[in-house]
Design an enzyme around this catalytic site. Structure first.
Site, short mmCIF file in Angstrom:
data_model
loop_
_atom_site.label_atom_id
_atom_site.label_comp_id
_atom_site.label_asym_id
_atom_site.label_seq_id
_atom_site.Cartn_x
_atom_site.Cartn_y
_atom_site.Cartn_z
N TYR A 168 -11.42 4.94 2.35
CA TYR A 168 -12.47 4.37 3.19
C TYR A 168 -13.66 5.32 3.39
CZ TYR A 168 -10.38 -0.09 3.84
OH TYR A 168 -9.92 -1.37 3.59
N SER A 199 0.85 -1.21 0.00
CA SER A 199 0.00 0.00 0.00
C SER A 199 0.88 1.25 0.00
CB SER A 199 -0.91 0.02 1.24
OG SER A 199 -1.78 -1.08 1.25
N GLY A 242 -4.54 -1.29 -2.61
CA GLY A 242 -4.02 -0.61 -1.43
C GLY A 242 -5.09 -0.51 -0.36
N LYS A 243 -4.69 -0.70 0.88
CA LYS A 243 -5.61 -0.46 2.01
C LYS A 243 -5.28 0.96 2.46
CE LYS A 243 -7.26 -2.92 6.09
NZ LYS A 243 -8.68 -2.70 5.92
N ILE A 244 -5.91 1.90 1.78
CA ILE A 244 -5.52 3.32 1.85
C ILE A 244 -6.58 4.09 2.64
CG2 ILE A 244 -5.24 5.38 0.41
CD1 ILE A 244 -3.94 3.43 -1.68
#
Ligand code: PMP
Length: 307
Positions: free
Chosen positions: A164, A63, A158-160
């Protein structure tokens, strides 16, 4: 939800109230950051262990690569930081949240060529993410009016942090309408995932999940695919529509926080018999055993002891 009293912040353990973050933090203003959600479980043989720690930290670094953020820590450094935080907090079973964000620096959209970055690890105790009723009787879902952004707008691998916002809006809409969780469609109208979970459907014994192009590459999803493979069941990764979803025999969600959550209703339509289906129940039981070290034949090296 008991929070750990200690966190790891830029290389050192602090009491959480001593770990200060500046109001000039770039990531606070623009959502530039990456994070992970990891669980540790009490093990059958005693003590606690973190499930698939290395894979989570590797995804965190990926990420960061997607965001072009450079951090002075390796996978091993951040694995050690995660374990150290659990130990300091005295947790054997908890949720672990590593987070990286653009730090105090220039506050324009452009953070500079090589922006300063802060890195932290927090812990808290977390029960069933979608509630005990959702897990035991099946969750109730709603297809969201919010659509997943195009693949060139949001980077699904990506866990961005900023990405969210889309999920937060969808989740609030679903909860306000009396549901447990939202499912998001992509811009072409195909199913993608929940706001914090991947999606599986089963029809006549055939298991399908949505393709990686539109979703986060969930580590629980990978675990379930691998587990089913060893049982001789293949999972087809393919796009499907909401009517196919409504007509499935079984639907379940996967995620580190949500674990394996059966689904009993979507948009007012019962799924199967309106209770957790038999295949989902077996996967859920075995997943719960795998993460607690009760089924060591699955995933060598998946459990890192908190020691
Ligand atoms: N999709 C999204 C959007 C998520 O936030 C998560 C939780 N990380 C997942 C899927 C599931 O991923 P994992 O199994 O790695 O927790």
């Amino acid at each position: 939800m008991a929070r750990g009293n200690y966190c790891w912040y830029n290389g050192k353990i602090f009491a959480v109230e001593e770990a200060k973050v500046s109001l000039f933090t770039h990531g606070l203003h623009y959502g530039v950051g990456a994070f992970e959600g990891i669980r540790a479980y009490k093990q059958k043989k005693g003590g606690g262990a973190v499930f698939r720690l290395k894979e989570h930290i590797a995804r965190l670094l990926e990420s960061c690569k997607i965001l072009d953020l450079k951090i002075p820590y390796s996978i091993d450094d951040l694995c050690s930081a995660s374990i150290a935080t659990c130990k300091k907090n005295g947790f054997e079973e908890c949720y672990i949240r590593p987070i990286v964000f653009t730090a105090d620096g220039p506050l324009g959209v452009h953070p500079g060529a090589n922006p300063p970055v802060d890195v932290a690890v927090l812990n808290w105790e977390w029960g069933s993410y979608l509630g005990d009723k959702g897990v035991n009787e099946g969750a109730r879902l709603k297809i969201s009016s919010f659509v997943r952004p195009h693949v060139n707008s949001a980077m699904t691998k990506g866990k961005i942090t900023g990405q969210y916002v889309n999920g937060v809006m969808a989740k609030r809409e679903a909860i306000a309408a009396g549901y447990d969780e939202a499912l998001m469609l992509d811009a072409d109208g195909f199913l993608t995932e929940g706001t914090g979970e991947n999606l599986f459907i089963i029809r006549d014994g055939a298991v399908k999940t949505t393709p990686l192009t539109s979703i986060l590459n969930g580590i629980t999803r990978q675990t379930v695919i691998q587990y089913l493979k060893t049982k001789g069941i293949s999972v087809t990764e393919t796009r499907f529509t909401r009517d196919e979803l409504w007509c499935a025999d079984e639907v379940f969600l996967t995620g580190t926080a949500a674990e394996i959550t059966p689904v009993r209703e979507i948009d007012g339509r019962l799924i199967g018999a309106g209770k957790p289906g038999p295949i989902t129940a077996t996967i859920r039981r075995d997943y719960s055993d795998i993460v607690r070290g009760n089924l060591p034949e699955y995933g060598k090296g998946w459990l890192t002891p908190i020691a």
